[in-house]
Design a protein around this motif. Structure first.
Motif, PDB file in Angstrom:
ATOM      1  N   GLY A  96      52.936 -23.616  40.988  1.00  0.00           N
ATOM      2  CA  GLY A  96      53.005 -22.664  39.991  1.00  0.00           C
ATOM      3  C   GLY A  96      54.175 -22.045  39.454  1.00  0.00           C
ATOM      4  O   GLY A  96      54.298 -21.097  38.948  1.00  0.00           O
ATOM      5  N   ARG A  97      55.374 -22.696  39.830  1.00  0.00           N
ATOM      6  CA  ARG A  97      56.779 -22.333  39.288  1.00  0.00           C
ATOM      7  C   ARG A  97      57.218 -22.865  37.856  1.00  0.00           C
ATOM      8  O   ARG A  97      56.486 -23.731  37.427  1.00  0.00           O
ATOM      9  N   TYR A  98      57.523 -21.902  37.106  1.00  0.00           N
ATOM     10  CA  TYR A  98      58.151 -22.307  35.604  1.00  0.00           C
ATOM     11  C   TYR A  98      59.343 -21.729  35.558  1.00  0.00           C
ATOM     12  O   TYR A  98      60.092 -20.974  36.285  1.00  0.00           O
ATOM     13  N   GLN A  99      59.909 -22.598  34.529  1.00  0.00           N
ATOM     14  CA  GLN A  99      61.462 -21.835  34.241  1.00  0.00           C
ATOM     15  C   GLN A  99      61.704 -22.125  32.705  1.00  0.00           C
ATOM     16  O   GLN A  99      61.331 -23.225  32.101  1.00  0.00           O
ATOM     17  N   LEU A 100      62.269 -21.046  32.025  1.00  0.00           N
ATOM     18  CA  LEU A 100      62.625 -21.042  30.661  1.00  0.00           C
ATOM     19  C   LEU A 100      64.074 -21.166  30.536  1.00  0.00           C
ATOM     20  O   LEU A 100      64.833 -20.285  30.971  1.00  0.00           O
ATOM     21  N   GLN A 101      64.832 -22.354  29.941  1.00  0.00           N
ATOM     22  CA  GLN A 101      66.157 -22.307  29.929  1.00  0.00           C
ATOM     23  C   GLN A 101      66.676 -22.363  28.383  1.00  0.00           C
ATOM     24  O   GLN A 101      65.884 -22.277  27.590  1.00  0.00           O
ATOM     25  N   GLY A 102      67.758 -22.025  28.348  1.00  0.00           N
ATOM     26  CA  GLY A 102      68.546 -22.214  27.075  1.00  0.00           C
ATOM     27  C   GLY A 102      68.326 -20.790  26.240  1.00  0.00           C
ATOM     28  O   GLY A 102      68.620 -20.657  24.963  1.00  0.00           O
ATOM     29  N   LEU A 103      67.887 -19.618  26.928  1.00  0.00           N
ATOM     30  CA  LEU A 103      67.740 -18.408  26.417  1.00  0.00           C
ATOM     31  C   LEU A 103      69.138 -17.606  25.812  1.00  0.00           C
ATOM     32  O   LEU A 103      70.093 -17.913  26.794  1.00  0.00           O
ATOM     33  N   LYS A 104      69.166 -16.736  25.100  1.00  0.00           N
ATOM     34  CA  LYS A 104      70.619 -16.098  24.416  1.00  0.00           C
ATOM     35  C   LYS A 104      70.740 -14.992  25.240  1.00  0.00           C
ATOM     36  O   LYS A 104      69.810 -14.420  25.357  1.00  0.00           O
ATOM     37  N   LYS A 105      72.033 -14.808  25.401  1.00  0.00           N
ATOM     38  CA  LYS A 105      72.483 -13.476  26.025  1.00  0.00           C
ATOM     39  C   LYS A 105      72.212 -12.237  24.791  1.00  0.00           C
ATOM     40  O   LYS A 105      72.488 -12.656  23.901  1.00  0.00           O
ATOM     41  N   ASP A 106      71.912 -10.940  25.359  1.00  0.00           N
ATOM     42  CA  ASP A 106      71.891  -9.901  24.580  1.00  0.00           C
ATOM     43  C   ASP A 106      70.666 -10.075  23.690  1.00  0.00           C
ATOM     44  O   ASP A 106      70.451  -9.455  22.549  1.00  0.00           O
ATOM     45  N   SER A 107      69.530 -10.835  23.848  1.00  0.00           N
ATOM     46  CA  SER A 107      68.529 -11.064  23.281  1.00  0.00           C
ATOM     47  C   SER A 107      67.174 -10.478  23.910  1.00  0.00           C
ATOM     48  O   SER A 107      67.029 -10.138  24.749  1.00  0.00           O
ATOM     49  N   THR A 108      66.214 -10.353  22.970  1.00  0.00           N
ATOM     50  CA  THR A 108      64.854  -9.636  23.334  1.00  0.00           C
ATOM     51  C   THR A 108      63.824 -10.781  23.145  1.00  0.00           C
ATOM     52  O   THR A 108      63.777 -11.406  22.114  1.00  0.00           O
ATOM     53  N   TYR A 109      63.046 -11.043  24.107  1.00  0.00           N
ATOM     54  CA  TYR A 109      61.958 -12.218  24.172  1.00  0.00           C
ATOM     55  C   TYR A 109      60.695 -11.668  24.491  1.00  0.00           C
ATOM     56  O   TYR A 109      60.550 -10.543  25.286  1.00  0.00           O
ATOM     57  N   VAL A 110      59.617 -11.902  23.786  1.00  0.00           N
ATOM     58  CA  VAL A 110      58.253 -11.811  24.272  1.00  0.00           C
ATOM     59  C   VAL A 110      57.735 -12.960  24.975  1.00  0.00           C
ATOM     60  O   VAL A 110      57.612 -14.107  24.543  1.00  0.00           O
ATOM     61  N   LEU A 111      57.443 -12.811  26.230  1.00  0.00           N
ATOM     62  CA  LEU A 111      56.890 -13.978  27.209  1.00  0.00           C
ATOM     63  C   LEU A 111      55.295 -13.735  26.936  1.00  0.00           C
ATOM     64  O   LEU A 111      54.727 -13.001  27.137  1.00  0.00           O
ATOM     65  N   LYS A 112      54.892 -15.021  26.589  1.00  0.00           N
ATOM     66  CA  LYS A 112      53.309 -15.347  26.684  1.00  0.00           C
ATOM     67  C   LYS A 112      52.912 -16.273  27.591  1.00  0.00           C
ATOM     68  O   LYS A 112      53.607 -17.376  27.701  1.00  0.00           O
ATOM     69  N   VAL A 113      52.017 -16.116  28.504  1.00  0.00           N
ATOM     70  CA  VAL A 113      51.712 -16.793  29.656  1.00  0.00           C
ATOM     71  C   VAL A 113      50.103 -16.975  29.333  1.00  0.00           C
ATOM     72  O   VAL A 113      49.291 -16.171  29.273  1.00  0.00           O
ATOM     73  N   THR A 148      46.489 -18.000  44.214  1.00  0.00           N
ATOM     74  CA  THR A 148      46.234 -19.278  44.240  1.00  0.00           C
ATOM     75  C   THR A 148      47.359 -19.668  43.074  1.00  0.00           C
ATOM     76  O   THR A 148      47.205 -19.250  42.041  1.00  0.00           O
ATOM     77  N   PRO A 149      48.505 -20.824  43.377  1.00  0.00           N
ATOM     78  CA  PRO A 149      49.371 -21.115  42.105  1.00  0.00           C
ATOM     79  C   PRO A 149      48.458 -21.851  41.056  1.00  0.00           C
ATOM     80  O   PRO A 149      47.397 -22.668  41.529  1.00  0.00           O
ATOM     81  N   LEU A 150      48.942 -21.544  39.951  1.00  0.00           N
ATOM     82  CA  LEU A 150      48.326 -22.139  38.796  1.00  0.00           C
ATOM     83  C   LEU A 150      49.185 -23.290  38.065  1.00  0.00           C
ATOM     84  O   LEU A 150      50.438 -23.080  37.922  1.00  0.00           O
ATOM     85  N   GLN A 151      48.685 -24.321  38.342  1.00  0.00           N
ATOM     86  CA  GLN A 151      49.510 -25.595  37.706  1.00  0.00           C
ATOM     87  C   GLN A 151      49.173 -25.916  36.145  1.00  0.00           C
ATOM     88  O   GLN A 151      47.930 -25.664  35.815  1.00  0.00           O
ATOM     89  N   MET A 152      50.159 -26.551  35.491  1.00  0.00           N
ATOM     90  CA  MET A 152      49.848 -26.641  34.021  1.00  0.00           C
ATOM     91  C   MET A 152      49.655 -25.380  33.239  1.00  0.00           C
ATOM     92  O   MET A 152      49.093 -25.414  32.016  1.00  0.00           O
ATOM     93  N   ALA A 153      50.091 -24.027  33.732  1.00  0.00           N
ATOM     94  CA  ALA A 153      50.014 -22.856  32.753  1.00  0.00           C
ATOM     95  C   ALA A 153      51.139 -22.996  31.952  1.00  0.00           C
ATOM     96  O   ALA A 153      52.169 -23.625  32.300  1.00  0.00           O
ATOM     97  N   ASN A 154      50.958 -22.404  30.671  1.00  0.00           N
ATOM     98  CA  ASN A 154      51.977 -22.532  29.843  1.00  0.00           C
ATOM     99  C   ASN A 154      52.946 -21.222  29.499  1.00  0.00           C
ATOM    100  O   ASN A 154      52.179 -20.227  29.531  1.00  0.00           O
ATOM    101  N   VAL A 155      54.051 -21.134  29.752  1.00  0.00           N
ATOM    102  CA  VAL A 155      54.812 -20.026  29.349  1.00  0.00           C
ATOM    103  C   VAL A 155      55.885 -20.112  28.288  1.00  0.00           C
ATOM    104  O   VAL A 155      56.738 -21.103  28.291  1.00  0.00           O
ATOM    105  N   ILE A 156      55.951 -19.149  27.367  1.00  0.00           N
ATOM    106  CA  ILE A 156      56.632 -19.302  26.125  1.00  0.00           C
ATOM    107  C   ILE A 156      57.357 -18.002  25.815  1.00  0.00           C
ATOM    108  O   ILE A 156      56.838 -16.882  26.203  1.00  0.00           O
ATOM    109  N   ALA A 157      58.595 -18.325  25.427  1.00  0.00           N
ATOM    110  CA  ALA A 157      59.420 -17.046  25.142  1.00  0.00           C
ATOM    111  C   ALA A 157      59.813 -17.079  23.612  1.00  0.00           C
ATOM    112  O   ALA A 157      60.157 -18.153  23.117  1.00  0.00           O
ATOM    113  N   TYR A 158      59.253 -15.956  23.121  1.00  0.00           N
ATOM    114  CA  TYR A 158      59.359 -15.891  21.681  1.00  0.00           C
ATOM    115  C   TYR A 158      60.575 -14.738  21.158  1.00  0.00           C
ATOM    116  O   TYR A 158      60.472 -13.640  22.015  1.00  0.00           O
ATOM    117  N   GLN A 159      61.330 -14.967  20.104  1.00  0.00           N
ATOM    118  CA  GLN A 159      61.965 -13.590  19.769  1.00  0.00           C
ATOM    119  C   GLN A 159      61.362 -12.934  18.752  1.00  0.00           C
ATOM    120  O   GLN A 159      60.334 -13.280  18.146  1.00  0.00           O
TER     121      GLN A 159
END
Length: 904
Positions: free
Chosen positions: A61-78, A35-46
């Motif tokens: 249940g859709r999310y999108q993270l914009q403005g991320l930098k190329k050649d970078s490493t991120y930790v995604l927390k859901v 079942t899609p989850l509405q209002m879940a938080n998704v964060i990208a940390y360097q």
């Protein structure tokens, strides 16, 4: 220089846009059942724990993270309340990615709560919580700077806050009202570094018993949660500045202090300056003396007795020849115990304003052209004092009391020159008044049971106003060149040169509003509301006109038509019923109010009475497509009345060339208003859409009947036999693209109204449509920009006098965080105005400031300059039924000053 500046700022804009090309990570979040989850938080940390991006899932249940930098490493927390947090490392991002996640139950619910609380945005029922540090870059100075970085939030130039297109009605700090909840004082004074979290309270109602009974869906308040280091300690700032401008020393002293604890809050604001910065504006004053203390529905009928206006000039900041401001304010709240809370504020303001205006007016009826020069000085001294208390012994009972005293001491002197047909007249005008208003209200709310809720709201206003007017003017000149009495003998003055005319007024007013409400809750989806109430006004109005002759003696105008001794009474008895019910996605509230009016005036030895009744329907339908998307239709009929001054038959001066007399046969003006509004805020992609259209038709409108002779006007009021109509429409779309917020807007207004000139009905029609676009960035480092463009087209037809005008406004702001210590800010405003009459009025302003604040230092240094282009005057054009005019008024010259700020 202007072209260079524009090109430089546009280059910054384009470079920022180029830098906006970035990586996007998107996907779907579901639970263990799919079942899609509405209002879940998704964060990208360097790796350095800096926030790269965040998102909230939509209903699919859709999310999108914009403005991320190329050649970078991120930790995604859901994270989602009650489910186990997911951590996913994405290394060396090269392009757009899709990452889908499945979440499972988590036994450690407390940890989940903590994680949700630390999210950039979390939604808890009707409350949206923003973590301010997730959106700011450290260059913000006041609360307003923080709020305009938050998705769905806007702050206009006056400090008004809008959330998802709806105006915020109250601002609180840690649950306590900040100066009666005033948003403008809050946005301009609360330090940005004290703001921890911003809570947006939707469907707001100040009284918990009434929540959900009325139409609260569009009511919004904001609560500022302070950072932990700001609680139980004094914090604030001390600001001082010295500089030069207009060959005078310029200064500012601006200490502020704040204290917040669980039981006590204290706010102290001061500002003394001659930099043209108004700390307490006319709009803010009107909010404090005119706000509605009730929490229940309006009655559909209103009467404005004009008490406490104070005479303040409505000026733009830094847009007069000279402005010197002194301001001090105190606000405190004390929770005596869990049942009783006491609040108080005191506001003192003194503003000295000097204006210089050159104008040319052409009167429509006579064709006479008048050229004027006006040099004026005004002093506004006001004091506002409030004491209030809330007593809530339990969840079923609450009692509120507010007592406020408003004092003013206003004086104005005008050195005025009027030239027409080669004849120049010198005119001096002096005005003063010291009004006092005592305003008290008592509100009581009682829940007898789940089905029965009662409310009583009462307000009593006692006001006294004593405006004095004096005009010293040269005689008028007839066609033969002979001196004649002003208004060609209408007043019956003794011959003099100059004429020294004086007018005294005294208005004593009391107004009582009392209303009782009962709600019967039928079920979870419907209730019925019964209302009974009254509004009672009693006013005594006395005026007299006298002349000081050349030998110093006094000539009283004893004719009854030049004096007033009036007792005026107004009474409104009413009863209303409203039924609210919810069916599917519709919330429908029809209602009707029956009014019985009585107006009585006693003057000139006679008593005149008007008795009549009105039935005022209202109807509201709300269609909730989603939790943050709705359509709202509203219809209501209202009646508005005027006060004693417009019922008094004796003639009075409005100014040197305008006489006025009232009409004791006036009835109320009836207004039918239809509005349709659409609101949509999408947290998934931060799209904000709001649009609306409103149509109003006013019958029995209170309009002017004016006799014009040359430049002189004698006016009276009538209930117009012609209907006044107006229609407005607006639309606004904004969306965030990574670190850039873009918006477009359009506005349309049309109105038609009628006045009587020299016995002939004259219709005016005005059409205005405007279009605008803006782009604003919010990068953590480097250059940020705010670019706005607006173009407005106005067409006015005043009795066959047609005028077309076009106004273009360009606003450019760029700021540059040079390194950890230096910050540069520049603002440029350009105004372009032209008309079909070949009138071109263009002016621009440039301001710049350089800041130095060493990291971890309490000291900040600022070198600033205002009006760098040294613009001398602003141009304005007005097109009215009486006259068209062009005016030029002097503004403050270039100021350069050095400012020091110390953080407490």
């Amino acid at each position: 220089m202007k072209k260079t500046l524009l090109l430089t700022l546009m280059a910054c804009f384009l470079l920022s846009l180029a830098g906006a090309q970035s990586i996007k990570i998107s996907g779907v979040v579901v639970d263990s059942t799919g079942t899609p989850l509405q209002m879940a938080n998704v964060i990208a940390y360097q790796k350095d724990k800096n926030l790269g991006g965040f998102g909230i899932t939509n209903d699919a249940g859709r999310y999108q993270l914009q403005g991320l930098k190329k050649d970078s490493t991120y930790v995604l927390k859901v994270s989602f309340l009650g489910l186990k947090t997911i951590e996913d490392t994405v290394r060396n991002v090269q392009g757009d990615l899709v990452r889908n996640y499945v979440m499972y139950e988590d036994e450690n619910t407390l940890d989940a709560v903590n994680i949700v609380y630390d999210m950039p945005v979390s939604i808890k029922g009707d409350t949206i919580v923003y973590n301010s540090d997730s959106f700011t870059n450290g260059t913000e100075r006041k609360l307003g700077d923080v709020l305009e970085k938050l998705p769905g939030v806007e702050v206009n130039e006056d400090g008004d806050i809008q959330v998802e297109g709806k105006t915020v009605e109250k601002v609180m700090v840690d649950g306590k009202e900040f100066f009666a909840g005033d948003s403008r004082l809050a946005t301009k004074n609360i330090p940005a570094d004290a703001v921890g979290k911003v809570e947006v309270l939707k469907n707001y109602n100040n009284v918990s018993q009434l929540k959900g009974l009325g139409n609260d869906e569009d009511r919004i308040a904001i609560n500022i949660r302070l950072k932990e280091g700001k609680k139980n300690f004094w914090f604030g700032e001390i600001t001082g500045a010295l500089g030069e401008g207009g060959d005078e020393l310029r200064y500012q002293a601006k200490p502020k202090a704040f204290y917040y604890s669980e039981d006590v809050s204290l706010n102290i604001l001061t500002d003394f300056n001659n930099l043209g910065l108004q700390s307490f504006t006319f709009q803010e004053y009107r909010r404090f003396v005119g706000f509605n203390r009730g929490n229940t529905r309006s009655t559909g009928s209103s009467i404005d007795i004009g008490a406490g206006a104070g005479g303040l000039l409505n000026l733009q900041a830094n847009r007069a020849k000279e402005i010197e401001s002194k301001f001090g304010a105190f606000n405190g709240s004390w929770a005596v115990n869990k049942k009783l809370n006491i609040e108080a504020f005191a506001i003192l303001s003194s503003v000295d304003t000097e204006q210089e205006t050159i104008a040319s007016r052409t009167f429509t009826e006579s064709g006479v052209q008048e050229n004027t020069e006006d040099r004026s000085f005004q002093r506004n001294q006001i004091g506002l004092f409030k004491l209030g208390a809330d007593y809530k012994p339990n969840a079923d009972f609450s009692l509120e009391y507010d007592g406020q005293i408003n004092l003013s001491d206003v004086s104005q002197f005008n050195d005025f020159t009027s030239a027409q047909e080669g004849v120049v007249r010198d005119i001096d005008q002096n005005e003063s008044q010291k009004p006092i208003t005592i305003d008290q209200s008592v509100n009581l709310y009682y829940t007898q049971s789940e089905k029965n809720i009662f409310a009583f709201e009462g307000r009593y206003v006692d006001a006294e106003e004593d405006p004095f007017y004096n005009a010293i003017l040269d005689p008028e000149v007839d066609n033969a060149g002979n001196d004649i009495e002003p208004f060609t003998g209408t007043l019956g003055l003794d011959a003099a040169n100059p004429y020294d005319i004086n007018q005294e007024k005294l208005v004593e007013s009391t107004k009582l509003d009392a209303k009782a409400d009962f709600w019967r809750v039928l079920n979870k989806k419907s209730n019925v509301n019964f209302t009974v109430g009254t509004s009672i006004v009693n006013q005594d109005y006395n005026t007299s006109i006298f002349q000081i002759l050349d030998d110093g003696s006094r000539n009283d105008l004893t004719d009854a038509q030049f004096g007033n001794d009036v007792n005026y009474k107004f009474r409104d008895l009413y009863g209303a019923i409203h039924y609210k019910f919810i069916t599917g996605k519709f919330t429908i509230t029809p209602g009707v109010t029956a009014h019985s009016y009585k107006i009585e005036d006693t003057q000139l030895g006679n008593t005149n009475e008007l008795d009549f009744e009105e039935i005022l329907p209202d109807f509201n339908v709300r269609f909730a497509l989603r939790s943050s998307e709705n359509i709202n239709f509203d219809y209501r009929r209202t009646v508005s009345f005027t006060d004693v001054e417009n019922y008094a038959l004796g003639t009075i001066f409005n100014n040197y060339n305008a006489l006025f007399s009232g009409n004791n046969q006036l009835t109320g003006a009836t207004n039918d208003r239809f509005s349709l509004n659409y609101f949509n805020f999408n947290m998934f992609n931060y799209t904000n859409i709001n649009a609306g259209v409103t149509y109003s038709r006013q019958t029995d409108a209170i309009q002017n009947s004016i006799v014009i002779d040359g430049i002189n006007q004698e006016s009276a009021l009538i209930n117009s036999p012609f209907a006044n109509e107006s229609a407005t429409g607006f639309g606004r779309f904004s969306r965030e693209f990574g670190k850039i917020r873009a918006s477009v807007n359009a506005n349309l207004s049309w109105s038609t109204f009628n006045n009587i000139f020299n016995g002939n009905a004259t219709e005016s029609e005005n059409i205005t449509h405007s279009y605008g676009a803006s782009f604003r960035s919010n990068y953590k480092d480097g250059v940020n920009f705010d670019v706005r463009y607006n173009i407005a087209f106005n067409n006015s037809d005043n009795g066959g006098q047609v005028n077309d005008a076009t106004t273009q406004t360009i606003t450019l702001n760029a700021d540059w965080q040079i390194n950890k210590a230096w910050f540069f800010d520049v603002d440029y405003d350009l105004n372009l105005f032209d008309t079909s009459a070949n009138v071109d009025n263009n002016y621009d302003f440039l301001e710049a400031a350089l800041y130095y604040n060493k990291p971890d230092s309490k000291w900040e240094y600022k070198l600033a300059a205002s009006n760098l282009l040294n613009t001398e005057a602003l141009n304005r054009n007005t097109f009215g039924q009486i006259a068209t005019s062009t005016s030029f008024y002097t503004v403050q010259p270039r100021y350069v000053y050095l400012q020091l700020k110390y953080d407490l």
